[in-house]
Write a protein that holds these residues in place. Sequence first.
Motif, mmCIF file in Angstrom:
data_model
loop_
_atom_site.group_PDB
_atom_site.id
_atom_site.type_symbol
_atom_site.label_atom_id
_atom_site.label_comp_id
_atom_site.label_asym_id
_atom_site.label_seq_id
_atom_site.Cartn_x
_atom_site.Cartn_y
_atom_site.Cartn_z
ATOM 1 N N GLU A 122 0.834 -1.194 0.000
ATOM 2 C CA GLU A 122 0.000 0.000 0.000
ATOM 3 C C GLU A 122 0.872 1.248 0.000
ATOM 4 N N SER A 123 0.610 2.151 -0.920
ATOM 5 C CA SER A 123 1.375 3.395 -0.986
ATOM 6 C C SER A 123 0.917 4.363 0.102
ATOM 7 N N LEU A 126 -2.350 6.193 -0.965
ATOM 8 C CA LEU A 126 -3.564 5.387 -0.794
ATOM 9 C C LEU A 126 -3.939 5.263 0.677
ATOM 10 N N HIS A 127 -2.943 5.145 1.526
ATOM 11 C CA HIS A 127 -3.219 5.078 2.967
ATOM 12 C C HIS A 127 -3.857 6.373 3.456
#
Length: 226
Positions: A122-123, A126-127
């Motif tokens: 997860e980047s 995106l988080h």
Amino acid sequence: MAVGPRVHRKSMSDALKLTPAPPIQADARRARPRAGAARRGPFRPEVWLNARQRHQSRLAPHYFRTIDVAAVWGLTLAACVAVSAGALLHVELSRVLPFVVGAVMALGLLRSMGRYRFARAESVGLHLVGVAGIAGAAGMVAMLLGWLLRGPGLDQVMLLAWTVGLVLVLGGLHLAWSSRVRRWRSSGVLTPNVVVVGATRHAERLIEAALERRDINVLGVFDDRL
């Protein structure tokens, strides 16, 4: 006949004196691999940590959540004080209940939706989008509850300010948490050490994948048949 060889030896010696020696040592230093990988081999981790250090890094999500809880409740308390005309103990329940419900919902969703897992795939962007979505949903629920309890007399401006503050506070905190976790992961602090028992084809595929992804440290392979 004797003159020719003597002249030839003299010219060769002069050539050797004038021609500089090639930088063998410099080339060897440049071609030398990095000290860590050459001496340790592919199985040895880059960073060695004792049990206490690894335990502290594993407890980091609990510390992160504790700070999030303190920040959210501090923001909620400030909003409740702002909407109270006098003392906070004498304020109407319908005024403060939307903030309390929104805070409980935001903290519950952060945990239940895995915002403290910080997955490797997860980047950071995106988080943060997920955290902002949770804060926005909590604000919408707070506004809806405030409208149901007070109708047109709800504190719309304060609820909107609380929602924006919640998005900014949680977004800033989780940006710091994500950056810290990424530094730990790149330095090998969060990479677990494992030992493979049994030199099988499955173990070979596991080791190849580990060497490619660097998500685990294979310390060795034990097999009494070898």
